[in-house]
Design a protein around this motif. Sequence first.
Motif, PDB file in Angstrom:
ATOM      1  N   ILE A  19       0.854  -1.193   0.000  1.00 17.68           N
ATOM      2  CA  ILE A  19       0.000   0.000   0.000  1.00 17.68           C
ATOM      3  C   ILE A  19       0.889   1.241   0.000  1.00 17.68           C
ATOM      4  N   GLY A  20       0.345   2.332  -0.522  1.00 14.66           N
ATOM      5  CA  GLY A  20       1.105   3.573  -0.593  1.00 14.66           C
ATOM      6  C   GLY A  20       1.108   4.114  -2.007  1.00 14.66           C
ATOM      7  N   ASP A  21       1.769   5.259  -2.175  1.00 17.47           N
ATOM      8  CA  ASP A  21       1.862   5.862  -3.504  1.00 17.47           C
ATOM      9  C   ASP A  21       3.059   5.266  -4.233  1.00 17.47           C
ATOM     10  N   LEU A  22       2.805   4.109  -4.861  1.00 19.90           N
ATOM     11  CA  LEU A  22       3.907   3.357  -5.463  1.00 19.90           C
ATOM     12  C   LEU A  22       4.495   4.067  -6.672  1.00 19.90           C
ATOM     13  N   SER A  23       3.746   5.046  -7.225  1.00 22.35           N
ATOM     14  CA  SER A  23       4.246   5.732  -8.423  1.00 22.35           C
ATOM     15  C   SER A  23       5.549   6.492  -8.139  1.00 22.35           C
ATOM     16  N   ARG A  24       5.829   6.750  -6.866  1.00 21.63           N
ATOM     17  CA  ARG A  24       7.068   7.469  -6.539  1.00 21.63           C
ATOM     18  C   ARG A  24       8.275   6.533  -6.455  1.00 21.63           C
ATOM     19  N   LEU A  25       8.031   5.222  -6.457  1.00 21.00           N
ATOM     20  CA  LEU A  25       9.141   4.255  -6.395  1.00 21.00           C
ATOM     21  C   LEU A  25       9.725   4.058  -7.789  1.00 21.00           C
ATOM     22  N   SER A  26      10.977   3.591  -7.857  1.00 19.42           N
ATOM     23  CA  SER A  26      11.608   3.397  -9.168  1.00 19.42           C
ATOM     24  C   SER A  26      10.887   2.286  -9.935  1.00 19.42           C
ATOM     25  N   GLU A  27      11.031   2.312 -11.261  1.00 22.26           N
ATOM     26  CA  GLU A  27      10.387   1.294 -12.119  1.00 22.26           C
ATOM     27  C   GLU A  27      10.774  -0.124 -11.709  1.00 22.26           C
ATOM     28  N   PRO A  28      12.093  -0.408 -11.538  1.00 21.62           N
ATOM     29  CA  PRO A  28      12.455  -1.787 -11.177  1.00 21.62           C
ATOM     30  C   PRO A  28      11.827  -2.232  -9.855  1.00 21.62           C
ATOM     31  N   ILE A  29      11.719  -1.324  -8.912  1.00 20.36           N
ATOM     32  CA  ILE A  29      11.107  -1.715  -7.630  1.00 20.36           C
ATOM     33  C   ILE A  29       9.610  -1.942  -7.810  1.00 20.36           C
ATOM     34  N   GLN A  30       8.968  -1.071  -8.584  1.00 15.40           N
ATOM     35  CA  GLN A  30       7.536  -1.272  -8.848  1.00 15.40           C
ATOM     36  C   GLN A  30       7.296  -2.639  -9.477  1.00 15.40           C
ATOM     37  N   THR A  31       8.172  -2.998 -10.423  1.00 15.92           N
ATOM     38  CA  THR A  31       8.022  -4.291 -11.103  1.00 15.92           C
ATOM     39  C   THR A  31       8.247  -5.438 -10.116  1.00 15.92           C
ATOM     40  N   ALA A  32       9.301  -5.332  -9.299  1.00 20.75           N
ATOM     41  CA  ALA A  32       9.604  -6.410  -8.345  1.00 20.75           C
ATOM     42  C   ALA A  32       8.438  -6.584  -7.356  1.00 20.75           C
ATOM     43  N   LEU A  33       7.837  -5.476  -6.946  1.00 21.75           N
ATOM     44  CA  LEU A  33       6.710  -5.559  -6.007  1.00 21.75           C
ATOM     45  C   LEU A  33       5.496  -6.209  -6.674  1.00 21.75           C
ATOM     46  N   ALA A  34       5.219  -5.781  -7.910  1.00 22.52           N
ATOM     47  CA  ALA A  34       4.064  -6.341  -8.617  1.00 22.52           C
ATOM     48  C   ALA A  34       4.267  -7.839  -8.844  1.00 22.52           C
ATOM     49  N   ASP A  35       5.507  -8.235  -9.186  1.00 25.06           N
ATOM     50  CA  ASP A  35       5.800  -9.661  -9.394  1.00 25.06           C
ATOM     51  C   ASP A  35       5.578 -10.441  -8.101  1.00 25.06           C
ATOM     52  N   ALA A  36       6.101  -9.898  -7.002  1.00 28.40           N
ATOM     53  CA  ALA A  36       5.984 -10.599  -5.712  1.00 28.40           C
ATOM     54  C   ALA A  36       4.514 -10.714  -5.290  1.00 28.40           C
ATOM     55  N   GLU A  37       3.749  -9.656  -5.533  1.00 24.21           N
ATOM     56  CA  GLU A  37       2.321  -9.711  -5.179  1.00 24.21           C
ATOM     57  C   GLU A  37       1.613 -10.794  -5.997  1.00 24.21           C
ATOM     58  N   ARG A  38       1.952 -10.831  -7.287  1.00 24.93           N
ATOM     59  CA  ARG A  38       1.301 -11.811  -8.159  1.00 24.93           C
ATOM     60  C   ARG A  38       1.699 -13.238  -7.777  1.00 24.93           C
TER      61      ARG A  38
END
Length: 253
Positions: free
Chosen positions: A105-124
């Motif tokens: 949770i949070g404003d993920l748009s402020r995180l770097s692209e690679p971190i956003q991707t790693a988080l989305a992968d882990a969630e999935r």
Amino acid sequence: MTDEINMIKSPIPEHLAIIMDGNGRWAKQRGLPRISGHQQGVETVIRVVDACVKQGIRYLSLFAFSSENWGRPRQEIDALMGLLTQFLASQRQKMLDDGVRLRVIGDLSRLSEPIQTALADAERETSQGNALTLILALSYGSRDEIMRAAKQIARQVVEGDLDIDQLDNKTFSLHLDTGDLPEPDLMIRTSGEVRLSNFLLWQAAYAELYFTDVLWPDFDAAELQKALDDYSSRKRRFGLTDEQLQALEEKTN
Ligand code: IPE
Ligand code: IPE
Ligand code: MG
């Protein structure tokens, strides 16, 4: 109301939220750089997740990085983001084995692209986990979350998709990042600070609060047990009288 009564009767919180604080002071006490405290803090996260799975806690929310933490020195932010990346890689298999489902949770748009991707992968990848939902609050602040929800709602009203008179607490809650999650029953803050620092302000309206002087890197299963023991002795009233609660409990038995 029935949800609330379930919580009154439960000796174990369904949802535990923790403000993990004191990493920097832990390091300073040892003459180490702040980042060593954060590294040690990650070890505590791993320990506490295990302890929560064992306790049968269903939801664990961890305040890992606040919207205000973006104001910290660049070097510290980079080091924290590095630890997050390492955590996701090193814990992936363990989360799958232990039935831990990751949510962010949070404003993920402020995180770097690679971190956003790693988080989305882990969630999935962990989405089938059914023991514990681990909610990481990253780039998270309650005021920011509430503002984002208010804007979404305003947009729906302007576009004619929502009647303003239909808006109530429940509908509003659905627009928060935590829309599909239960509210925290117990909120712990370590390190002796007695404030919420913009964490789950809406959701924690009726959470029991527990503060300990223990610094986050020193927090462990025994400290968690103390908080849970304290929680089990609390009387949650939700604005009602003891007599009303007793009547409701008898009715649900
Ligand atoms: C909590 O520890 C972790 C984060 C906020 C990222 P701190 O870094 O706030 O530690 P103190 O409060 O300076 O001791
Ligand atoms: C709150 O801790 C944020 C996290 C635990 C991630 P802070 O250390 O940032 O809070 P303040 O500044 O002491 O209120
Ligand atoms: Mg702090």
